[in-house]
Design an enzyme around this catalytic site. Structure first.
Site, mmCIF file in Angstrom:
data_model
loop_
_atom_site.group_PDB
_atom_site.id
_atom_site.type_symbol
_atom_site.label_atom_id
_atom_site.label_comp_id
_atom_site.label_asym_id
_atom_site.label_seq_id
_atom_site.Cartn_x
_atom_site.Cartn_y
_atom_site.Cartn_z
ATOM 1 N N ILE A 87 -48.468 23.063 -33.713
ATOM 2 C CA ILE A 87 -48.414 24.391 -34.688
ATOM 3 C C ILE A 87 -47.476 23.855 -36.690
ATOM 4 C CG2 ILE A 87 -47.287 26.089 -35.192
ATOM 5 C CD1 ILE A 87 -46.822 26.571 -32.321
ATOM 6 N N THR A 88 -47.392 23.824 -37.462
ATOM 7 C CA THR A 88 -47.440 24.235 -38.935
ATOM 8 C C THR A 88 -45.917 24.907 -39.022
ATOM 9 O OG1 THR A 88 -48.330 24.930 -40.101
ATOM 10 C CG2 THR A 88 -49.712 23.239 -40.029
ATOM 11 N N GLY A 89 -45.294 24.139 -39.466
ATOM 12 C CA GLY A 89 -43.927 24.775 -39.549
ATOM 13 C C GLY A 89 -43.071 25.615 -37.990
ATOM 14 N N ALA A 90 -43.087 24.968 -37.337
ATOM 15 C CA ALA A 90 -42.251 24.755 -35.886
ATOM 16 C C ALA A 90 -40.995 24.591 -36.174
ATOM 17 C CB ALA A 90 -43.351 24.143 -35.414
ATOM 18 N N SER A 92 -39.313 26.638 -36.954
ATOM 19 C CA SER A 92 -38.391 27.754 -37.420
ATOM 20 C C SER A 92 -38.498 29.177 -37.179
ATOM 21 C CB SER A 92 -37.499 27.360 -38.539
ATOM 22 O OG SER A 92 -38.105 27.985 -39.802
ATOM 23 N N GLY A 93 -38.151 30.303 -37.190
ATOM 24 C CA GLY A 93 -39.199 31.473 -36.885
ATOM 25 C C GLY A 93 -40.336 31.740 -36.095
ATOM 26 N N TYR A 270 -47.436 35.057 -53.836
ATOM 27 C CA TYR A 270 -47.132 34.322 -51.422
ATOM 28 C C TYR A 270 -47.881 35.515 -50.984
ATOM 29 C CZ TYR A 270 -45.287 35.247 -47.401
ATOM 30 O OH TYR A 270 -45.795 36.116 -45.515
HETATM 31 P P1 NDP Z 1 -39.664 30.506 -41.780
HETATM 32 O O1 NDP Z 1 -39.459 30.442 -43.386
HETATM 33 O O2 NDP Z 1 -38.930 30.626 -40.717
HETATM 34 O O3 NDP Z 1 -40.776 29.099 -41.563
HETATM 35 C C1 NDP Z 1 -41.510 28.508 -42.173
HETATM 36 C C2 NDP Z 1 -42.444 27.214 -41.425
HETATM 37 O O4 NDP Z 1 -42.754 26.800 -42.794
HETATM 38 C C3 NDP Z 1 -40.492 26.351 -41.194
HETATM 39 O O5 NDP Z 1 -40.281 25.811 -40.445
HETATM 40 C C4 NDP Z 1 -40.605 25.572 -43.143
HETATM 41 O O6 NDP Z 1 -40.296 24.899 -42.296
HETATM 42 C C5 NDP Z 1 -42.104 25.423 -42.975
HETATM 43 N N1 NDP Z 1 -42.386 24.697 -44.299
HETATM 44 C C6 NDP Z 1 -42.061 25.302 -45.383
HETATM 45 N N2 NDP Z 1 -42.364 24.687 -46.749
HETATM 46 C C7 NDP Z 1 -43.254 23.587 -45.531
HETATM 47 C C8 NDP Z 1 -43.918 22.434 -46.058
HETATM 48 N N3 NDP Z 1 -44.798 22.033 -47.522
HETATM 49 N N4 NDP Z 1 -44.820 21.438 -45.194
HETATM 50 C C9 NDP Z 1 -44.361 22.041 -43.723
HETATM 51 N N5 NDP Z 1 -43.875 22.560 -43.140
HETATM 52 C C10 NDP Z 1 -43.417 23.771 -44.547
HETATM 53 O O7 NDP Z 1 -40.471 31.879 -41.657
HETATM 54 P P2 NDP Z 1 -41.511 32.784 -41.193
HETATM 55 O O8 NDP Z 1 -41.613 31.952 -39.262
HETATM 56 O O9 NDP Z 1 -41.297 33.706 -40.916
HETATM 57 O O10 NDP Z 1 -43.171 32.577 -41.354
HETATM 58 C C11 NDP Z 1 -44.262 32.549 -40.842
HETATM 59 C C12 NDP Z 1 -45.369 32.503 -40.817
HETATM 60 O O11 NDP Z 1 -45.026 34.132 -40.727
HETATM 61 C C13 NDP Z 1 -46.130 32.736 -42.186
HETATM 62 O O12 NDP Z 1 -47.163 32.026 -42.781
HETATM 63 C C14 NDP Z 1 -45.493 33.310 -42.827
HETATM 64 O O13 NDP Z 1 -46.321 33.981 -43.713
HETATM 65 C C15 NDP Z 1 -45.534 34.526 -41.798
HETATM 66 N N6 NDP Z 1 -45.405 36.234 -41.460
HETATM 67 C C16 NDP Z 1 -44.458 36.197 -42.018
HETATM 68 C C17 NDP Z 1 -43.433 37.394 -41.969
HETATM 69 C C18 NDP Z 1 -42.653 37.645 -41.743
HETATM 70 O O14 NDP Z 1 -41.903 39.253 -41.594
HETATM 71 N N7 NDP Z 1 -41.607 36.992 -40.454
HETATM 72 C C19 NDP Z 1 -44.403 38.758 -41.491
HETATM 73 C C20 NDP Z 1 -45.762 38.302 -41.827
HETATM 74 C C21 NDP Z 1 -45.975 36.945 -41.657
HETATM 75 P P3 NDP Z 1 -38.622 23.945 -42.871
HETATM 76 O O15 NDP Z 1 -37.763 24.887 -41.659
HETATM 77 O O16 NDP Z 1 -38.410 22.213 -42.984
HETATM 78 O O17 NDP Z 1 -38.174 24.540 -44.301
HETATM 79 MG MG1 PMR Z 2 -42.405 45.478 -46.521
HETATM 80 C C1 PMR Z 2 -44.766 50.314 -42.505
HETATM 81 C C2 PMR Z 2 -44.196 50.170 -43.726
HETATM 82 C C3 PMR Z 2 -43.440 48.839 -43.913
HETATM 83 C C4 PMR Z 2 -44.021 46.771 -43.375
HETATM 84 C C5 PMR Z 2 -44.375 47.077 -42.164
HETATM 85 C C6 PMR Z 2 -43.647 46.264 -44.111
HETATM 86 C C7 PMR Z 2 -43.328 45.212 -43.719
HETATM 87 N N1 PMR Z 2 -43.040 47.052 -45.560
HETATM 88 C C8 PMR Z 2 -43.150 48.138 -45.357
HETATM 89 C C9 PMR Z 2 -42.945 49.290 -45.987
HETATM 90 C C10 PMR Z 2 -41.830 48.540 -47.672
HETATM 91 N N2 PMR Z 2 -41.717 47.489 -47.808
HETATM 92 C C11 PMR Z 2 -41.943 50.497 -48.432
HETATM 93 C C12 PMR Z 2 -42.179 51.130 -47.822
HETATM 94 C C13 PMR Z 2 -41.426 49.090 -49.596
HETATM 95 C C14 PMR Z 2 -40.369 49.109 -50.593
HETATM 96 C C15 PMR Z 2 -38.417 50.166 -49.827
HETATM 97 C C16 PMR Z 2 -40.509 48.137 -48.607
HETATM 98 C C17 PMR Z 2 -39.738 46.843 -49.434
HETATM 99 C C18 PMR Z 2 -40.194 45.144 -49.817
HETATM 100 C C19 PMR Z 2 -39.841 44.278 -49.797
HETATM 101 C C20 PMR Z 2 -38.977 44.286 -51.009
HETATM 102 N N3 PMR Z 2 -41.145 44.899 -47.912
HETATM 103 C C21 PMR Z 2 -40.750 43.193 -48.100
HETATM 104 C C22 PMR Z 2 -40.605 43.326 -49.550
HETATM 105 C C23 PMR Z 2 -40.176 41.854 -48.949
HETATM 106 O O1 PMR Z 2 -39.445 40.754 -50.107
HETATM 107 C C24 PMR Z 2 -41.152 40.977 -48.001
HETATM 108 C C25 PMR Z 2 -42.748 40.774 -48.594
HETATM 109 O O2 PMR Z 2 -43.477 40.889 -49.376
HETATM 110 O O3 PMR Z 2 -42.745 38.997 -48.594
HETATM 111 C C26 PMR Z 2 -43.986 38.746 -48.618
HETATM 112 C C27 PMR Z 2 -41.766 42.729 -47.175
HETATM 113 C C28 PMR Z 2 -42.354 42.350 -46.646
HETATM 114 N N4 PMR Z 2 -42.789 43.717 -45.988
HETATM 115 C C29 PMR Z 2 -43.620 43.817 -44.535
HETATM 116 C C30 PMR Z 2 -43.388 42.927 -44.088
HETATM 117 C C31 PMR Z 2 -44.331 42.162 -43.112
HETATM 118 C C32 PMR Z 2 -42.256 41.851 -44.954
HETATM 119 C C33 PMR Z 2 -42.624 40.400 -44.738
HETATM 120 C C34 PMR Z 2 -43.655 39.525 -45.506
HETATM 121 C C35 PMR Z 2 -44.726 38.888 -44.835
HETATM 122 O O4 PMR Z 2 -45.843 39.789 -45.057
HETATM 123 O O5 PMR Z 2 -44.657 37.676 -44.992
#
Ligand code: NDP
Ligand code: PMR
Length: 395
Positions: A87-90, A92-93, A270
């Site tokens: 698992i990459t990036g394990a 955190s999160g 992104y």
């Molecule tokens: P986190 O920031 O908690 O986790 C990201 C991880 O990636 C960290 O472990 C970080 O390492 C690692 N990472 C960043 N840069 C590098 C690098 N250069 N080399 C190796 N590892 C690296 O974020 P999330 O857990 O939220 O994100 C995990 C995945 O989930 C991502 O693919 C994201 O796109 C996806 N995702 C997240 C959502 C959300 O709502 N959070 C929604 C949808 C998808 P370090 O700990 O060292 O910083």
């Molecule tokens: Mg979003 C059902 C509506 C929904 C969901 C499931 C997400 C998920 N978001 C929704 C709606 C909205 N968002 C709306 C209406 C807005 C305008 C106010 C909004 C805004 C917003 C911002 C500024 N949302 C965001 C951001 C981010 O910076 C996040 C992002 O785009 O990261 C790339 C984000 C996200 N919204 C989500 C999810 C899952 C994210 C996080 C990131 C991701 O894709 O990894």
């Protein structure tokens, strides 16, 4: 329209901020006007010291070298050996929560592929992961050399590679200027897509060699890269265009730093990278599923609004984003729940279908979700594959 409707119930104080021209002061960062190794593997009986500073492997695990896939218990029952999942990036999160969920089953050994060894080690301990259930191997996806070294190091561990999860990501929504990987690619696409692309291409051989019954390559996608959703219509929207920036090397010298050739925008970069992740998974499926039997999958785990992904966002965003997702969009999931979801994609016997983008409904039941037109564009996926191969050094 739908976006306007969804934003209209935001408190007025917040909507006032929305109008601010400065990106950093906009609520949730949205400008609505946009329209838019030291090798220390005691368990393997080896102790080698490398001088390389960037590589650190420590195997806490009692991993078995090339074990047979089943063993017989005294009762004569065949038991499946432990699977090994990278698992990459394990550290955190989602990655950490998935590592924990898998390790807890006792059926998985997790290779935590992380750029910060100490952070990963502390995180695994804090999560209560059993020492023998994981191995931390250094991987910096922002360097193609590091990716190649990681693959070599994993091979030296002589553990099978049964599942690979490309999970790590960076998100730079407030960056005014692009930053670059060691190879000169814009950081978000460089790490989230190109680093993983090379990793997955290399580890395909190891997956092929594994005798595990259900081998999987998972690339984490997201709703925000899918413009067939409300979340995917929040500006700036993902759009790879004709991939001219990527074809030019994404370096800001001879080409744009953005895949579509446009001006730098960290949030868009992104989302574009997530489209690349979902296209790559499907292209892997088309090229290799039939021949190898490997399951290729992507997923949207839900909105895990509390993770480190948002570390570079403004404090106001980090404060308001979790309640916004919990109470307004209701798209929020906890890190634990999201980890369980990804762990299902790794190991659930019912999720073996290849080429699928998984999502979960309100009752936390998985379903095959529809990707946007762009994220399922076959021609674009092929073009992306060809350009990405060149950029990461395939002839
Ligand atoms: P986190 O920031 O908690 O986790 C990201 C991880 O990636 C960290 O472990 C970080 O390492 C690692 N990472 C960043 N840069 C590098 C690098 N250069 N080399 C190796 N590892 C690296 O974020 P999330 O857990 O939220 O994100 C995990 C995945 O989930 C991502 O693919 C994201 O796109 C996806 N995702 C997240 C959502 C959300 O709502 N959070 C929604 C949808 C998808 P370090 O700990 O060292 O910083
Ligand atoms: Mg979003 C059902 C509506 C929904 C969901 C499931 C997400 C998920 N978001 C929704 C709606 C909205 N968002 C709306 C209406 C807005 C305008 C106010 C909004 C805004 C917003 C911002 C500024 N949302 C965001 C951001 C981010 O910076 C996040 C992002 O785009 O990261 C790339 C984000 C996200 N919204 C989500 C999810 C899952 C994210 C996080 C990131 C991701 O894709 O990894």
């Amino acid at each position: 329209m739908a976006l306007q409707a969804a934003t209209s119930f935001l408190p007025s104080a917040l909507s006032a901020r929305k109008e601010g021209a400065v990106k950093e002061s906009a609520f949730l960062g949205v400008r609505l006007a946009d329209g838019g190794v030291k090798l220390e593997t005691s368990s393997l009986g080896m102790r080698t010291k490398r001088t390389s500073t960037s590589v650190a492997i420590r195997a806490q695990a009692a991993a078995v070298s090339s074990p047979s896939v089943t063993s017989s218990s005294p009762s004569g029952k065949k038991t499946l050996r432990k699977g090994t999942a990278i698992i990459t990036g394990a550290s955190s999160g989602l990655g950490l929560a998935t590592a924990k969920a898998l390790a807890e089953t006792g059926k998985w050994h997790v290779i935590m592929a992380c750029r910060d060894f100490l952070k990963a080690s502390r995180a695994a301990k804090a999560a209560g992961m059993d020492k023998g259930s994981y191995t931390i191997v250094h991987l910096d996806l922002a360097s193609l050399d590091s990716v190649r070294q990681f693959v070599k190091n994993v091979r030296q561990l002589e553990m099978p590679v049964d599942v690979v999860v490309c999970n790590a990501a960076v998100y730079q929504p407030t960056a005014k200027e692009p930053s670059y990987t060691a190879d000169g690619f814009e950081m978000s696409v460089g790490v989230n897509h190109l680093g993983h692309f090379l990793l997955a291409r290399e580890l395909l051989e190891d997956l092929k060699a594994s005798d595990y019954p259900s081998k999987r390559l998972i690339i984490v996608g997201s709703i925000t890269g899918n413009t067939n959703t409300l979340a995917g219509n929040v500006p700036p929207k993902a759009n790879l265009g004709d991939l001219r920036g990527l074809a030019g090397g994404l370096n800001g010298v001879g080409s744009s730093v953005m895949i579509d050739g446009g001006e730098f925008d960290g949030a868009k970069a992104y989302k574009d990278s997530k489209v690349c992740n979902m296209l790559t998974m499907q292209e892997f499926h088309r090229r290799f599923h039939e021949e190898t039997g490997i399951t290729f999958a992507s997923l949207y785990p839900g909105c895990i609004a509390t993770t480190g992904l948002f570390r570079e966002h403004i404090p106001l965003f980090r404060l308001l984003f979790p309640p916004f997702q919990k109470y307004i969009t209701k798209g929020y999931v906890s890190e634990d729940e999201a980890g369980k979801r990804l762990a299902q994609v790794v190991s659930d016997p019912s999720l073996t279908k290849s080429g699928v983008y998984w999502s979960w409904n309100k009752n936390s039941a998985s379903f095959e979700n529809q990707l946007s037109e762009e994220a399922s564009d076959v021609e674009k996926a092929k073009k992306l594959w060809d350009i990405s191969e060149k950029l990461v050094g395939f002839p």
